[in-house]
Design a protein around this motif. Structure first.
Motif, PDB file in Angstrom:
ATOM      1  N   ALA A 161      73.507  33.332  -4.504  1.00  0.00           N
ATOM      2  CA  ALA A 161      73.149  33.284  -3.083  1.00  0.00           C
ATOM      3  C   ALA A 161      71.789  33.931  -2.857  1.00  0.00           C
ATOM      4  O   ALA A 161      70.941  33.406  -2.123  1.00  0.00           O
ATOM      5  N   ALA A 174      78.142  32.894  -1.368  1.00  0.00           N
ATOM      6  CA  ALA A 174      78.548  34.254  -1.016  1.00  0.00           C
ATOM      7  C   ALA A 174      80.060  34.369  -0.867  1.00  0.00           C
ATOM      8  O   ALA A 174      80.679  35.321  -1.363  1.00  0.00           O
ATOM      9  N   SER A 181      82.205  25.335   2.162  1.00  0.00           N
ATOM     10  CA  SER A 181      82.090  26.787   2.177  1.00  0.00           C
ATOM     11  C   SER A 181      83.408  27.445   2.562  1.00  0.00           C
ATOM     12  O   SER A 181      83.844  28.404   1.927  1.00  0.00           O
ATOM     13  N   ILE A 223      75.616  37.093   3.877  1.00  0.00           N
ATOM     14  CA  ILE A 223      75.559  37.919   2.655  1.00  0.00           C
ATOM     15  C   ILE A 223      76.272  39.252   2.879  1.00  0.00           C
ATOM     16  O   ILE A 223      77.073  39.711   2.050  1.00  0.00           O
ATOM     17  N   VAL A 281      73.989  29.260   1.084  1.00  0.00           N
ATOM     18  CA  VAL A 281      74.102  30.700   0.830  1.00  0.00           C
ATOM     19  C   VAL A 281      75.522  31.171   1.120  1.00  0.00           C
ATOM     20  O   VAL A 281      76.118  31.929   0.340  1.00  0.00           O
TER      21      VAL A 281
END
Length: 655
Positions: A517, A509, A473, A536, A505
């Motif tokens: 997401a 994102a 990520s 988010i 997610v």
């Protein structure tokens, strides 16, 4: 154990004239002067003289005299065990069951030797009795050995013997075989107090507190009177449950039945430990003061209890009054100061510990390293690492993990990697700690490489996948991150939890795939947490997606209407897109709901002392010096900025 009889043949030439005849079925009294002397034997040399006298009297090799010789040399004087083995192996042609049992009991420190004697019994066609199996059980250390003995007890028809059943239950519980112990307990037609106590204490030690309490009520209903061992098991349960009311009830029951007195140190320490675990320090202090005899356990229990709740002055006072301070005493006080964040006092205690000739162990060093990591003091962490090297302390997985964590938190990822390579036996925690450190320092590819290398050593767990997904990520490695997420259940049998969905997610994102997401959030089997909606919302600010930001903020405020994070993020998003009226409206809503933005804080460590700073806080003792320094720095930054602007303008004019 091999048996030889050459010694008997060596003595067989002796004249039979005047030879003593010994009938073991009749002459079992100690009426022979040599055997009478054996009962009064007080040393190994004296025993050798008696043994020589018995050889001259031709008593050697006969069953009853040999039983007395072997019994004395194996049990009465443990230093003469070698002579017992010699006599049994070479001078006892036909040992009876008593002699066999004596040898098994004497060799109970070694299951292998005791079991060889037991095999000799079986080969000699002698039926073992309950004592044989009890002595053999005393020698066993593992579940498999106890189960073999249990099988023999069933075959020999001895399994109904109460003491043997209790011993089997005890060893099963000690080895974590609770179900086997329960089955054996249920087979008892009329369990006695000892049986109940073994199960209650065993349950308590294994953390099965509710089962222990239920069994206690069953014991009371059966009409049996509990004793001090029952109370011991119940106190352990009360401490584990932190149920002080139940603990007080047990204490009162003990007082009414006089089961505990000021001289009963074991039960007194259990009572003290229960009150400490329930954080009833006043009652713990009263219990401690009431003990007539206090051992190291008593002192350490009350002192560590005071340290854990932050009463460090009282803990230090007790520490200074202790008659004998051991390693646990030092570690308990150091851990208390570590919990309080007082690194200076921890270091002072550590130095005093060395001066007092108490060698620190890994727990001491782990406390010191963890405290250095919390305050970000890399110089202190390196100093402790140097102590570890100079002491020659083995870098096990626990110490290695905290050192790696300290270096990662202090920004020295290369030193963390060096420690990682020094740990010989790496468990899943060591690998996960290093992968996490690489992830948070933006070394996503290195984290993935380490994860691949890990496969040949240990199996990753749930936390490992959180770390490696975080690495993907933070570095925008979307496809590989998605592949890893899908492999959790397929290849490793790990069901993704909300933390893993949160990483997925965040992965989408951060890379701008907000629609994907949102799709993950809608399909995940559990309700999204605040951190997921926060990820988010943060991504919406980066990518300027107002529509998704509104949805995320609405859901976030449903979960945490009293927290300022969602309001501030949404306000900043509106401000970034120049929608000032919306931004101000969000701020007004915050004010109307009484939600205040938490002031920014920072900290710095100087000479081992942690200094905290808070925005607009003028309570710091050196506030005037701090303000003066800030004004000076601000002036220098403005001068540098003006110089940079002038330089750029001149450069543009020339070009």
């Amino acid at each position: 154990m091999y048996r030889y009889r050459s010694g008997l043949r060596f003595l067989s030439f002796t004249s039979t004239i005047g030879k003593t005849k010994w009938d073991p079925t009749v002459s079992l009294e100690l009426n022979h002067p040599t055997l009478f002397l054996l009962e009064k034997c007080g040393s190994r040399d004296h025993f050798k003289q008696i043994l020589g006298q018995m050889m001259r009297s031709n008593l050697i090799g006969q069953i009853f005299p040999m039983s007395r010789l072997i019994s004395y040399s194996s049990t009465s004087d443990p230093q003469s065990l070698d002579m017992a083995i010699l006599l049994f192996t070479h001078f006892t042609p036909n040992p009876n069951l008593y002699i066999y049992n004596t040898m098994i009991s004497a060799l109970s420190f070694s299951f292998g030797q005791a079991f060889r004697v037991y095999n000799s019994i079986l080969r000699s066609c002698i039926w073992p009795d309950k004592h044989t199996l009890l002595y053999l059980l005393k020698a066993s250390n593992h579940k498999s050995e106890a189960m073999q003995i249990h099988c023999h007890a069933v075959v020999l028809g001895l399994v109904s013997y109460g003491y043997l059943q209790n011993s089997l239950m005890k060893i099963y519980l000690e080895n974590g075989q609770i179900s086997l112990a329960e089955k054996l307990f249920l087979c008892k037609q009329s369990p006695d107090v000892a049986s109940f106590n073994i199960m209650i204490v065993g349950y308590a030690k294994k953390g099965c507190t509710l089962e222990a309490i239920r069994l206690f009520y069953k014991m009371m209903n059966s009409g049996l009177e509990p004793d001090e061992f029952t109370a011991l098991g119940l106190l352990v349960c009360c401490g584990q449950l932190a149920d002080v009311q139940l603990g007080k009830s047990v204490h009162a029951w003990m007082e009414r039945r006089k089961q505990v007195s000021s001289s009963n140190m074991i039960l007194g320490n259990a009572l003290l430990d229960m009150y400490v675990k329930c954080k009833e320090l006043q009652l713990a202090q009263r219990t401690f003061d009431a003990l007539e005899v206090k051992d190291a356990v008593s002192w350490n229990t009350i002192m560590s209890g005071l340290a854990k709740v932050g009463q460090l002055e009282s803990a230090s006072a007790l520490f200074n009054h202790m008659p004998n301070r051991d390693l646990i005493s030092w570690n308990s006080l150091i851990a208390g100061y570590a919990q309080n964040g007082d690194y200076v006092m921890m270091r002072e205690l550590f130095i005093n510990m060395i001066v007092d000739n108490v060698k620190p162990d890994n727990i001491t060093l782990i406390n010191l390293v963890s405290a250095a990591a919390e305050v970000g003091a890399i110089d202190q962490g390196r100093w402790i690492h140097g102590v570890v090297v100079r002491m020659g302390t083995m870098m096990d997985e626990f110490l290695g993990s905290v050192l790696m964590d300290m270096y990662c938190k202090c920004g020295s990822i290369e030193r963390a990697l060096t420690v990682f390579r020094e740990v010989r036996e790496k468990d899943v925690t060591v690998w996960t700690t290093m992968i996490t450190g690489l992830a948070f320092h933006g070394h996503g590819r290195k984290a993935l490489e380490l994860f691949s290398e890990m496969h040949g050593e240990v199996t990753p767990n749930e936390v490992t996948f959180v770390a490696v997904l975080t690495a993907c990520s933070h570095c925008g490695i979307v496809d590989e991150g998605l592949e890893l997420f899908n492999s959790m259940k397929e290849n490793y049998g790990i069901e993704p939890r909300i933390e893993h969905y949160g990483c997925l997610v965040d992965l989408f994102a951060r890379s701008g795939r907000l629609a994907q997401a949102k799709d993950v959030i809608e399909k995940m089997p559990m309700s999204p947490s605040r951190s997921i909606w926060g990820a988010i919302l943060s991504a919406c600010r980066t990518h300027g997606n107002l529509e998704m930001a509104y949805i995320a903020s609405r859901e976030l405020l449903k979960l945490e209407p009293e927290k300022e994070g969602g309001y501030v993020l949404l306000s900043n998003i509106y401000a970034a897109t120049k929608k000032w009226s919306y931004s101000d409206k969000i701020r007004d809503i915050m004010e109307s709901r009484g939600v205040k933005k938490t002031a920014g804080r920072s900290s710095v460590v100087v000479d081992g002392i942690n200094h905290d700073f808070e925005a607009a806080d003028k309570q710091h003792p050196r506030w005037l010096d701090i303000q003066s320094t800030l004004i000076s720095l601000n002036s220098e930054m403005r001068l540098a900025a003006d110089f940079s602007v002038k330089f750029i303008l001149q450069f543009l004019e020339v070009s």
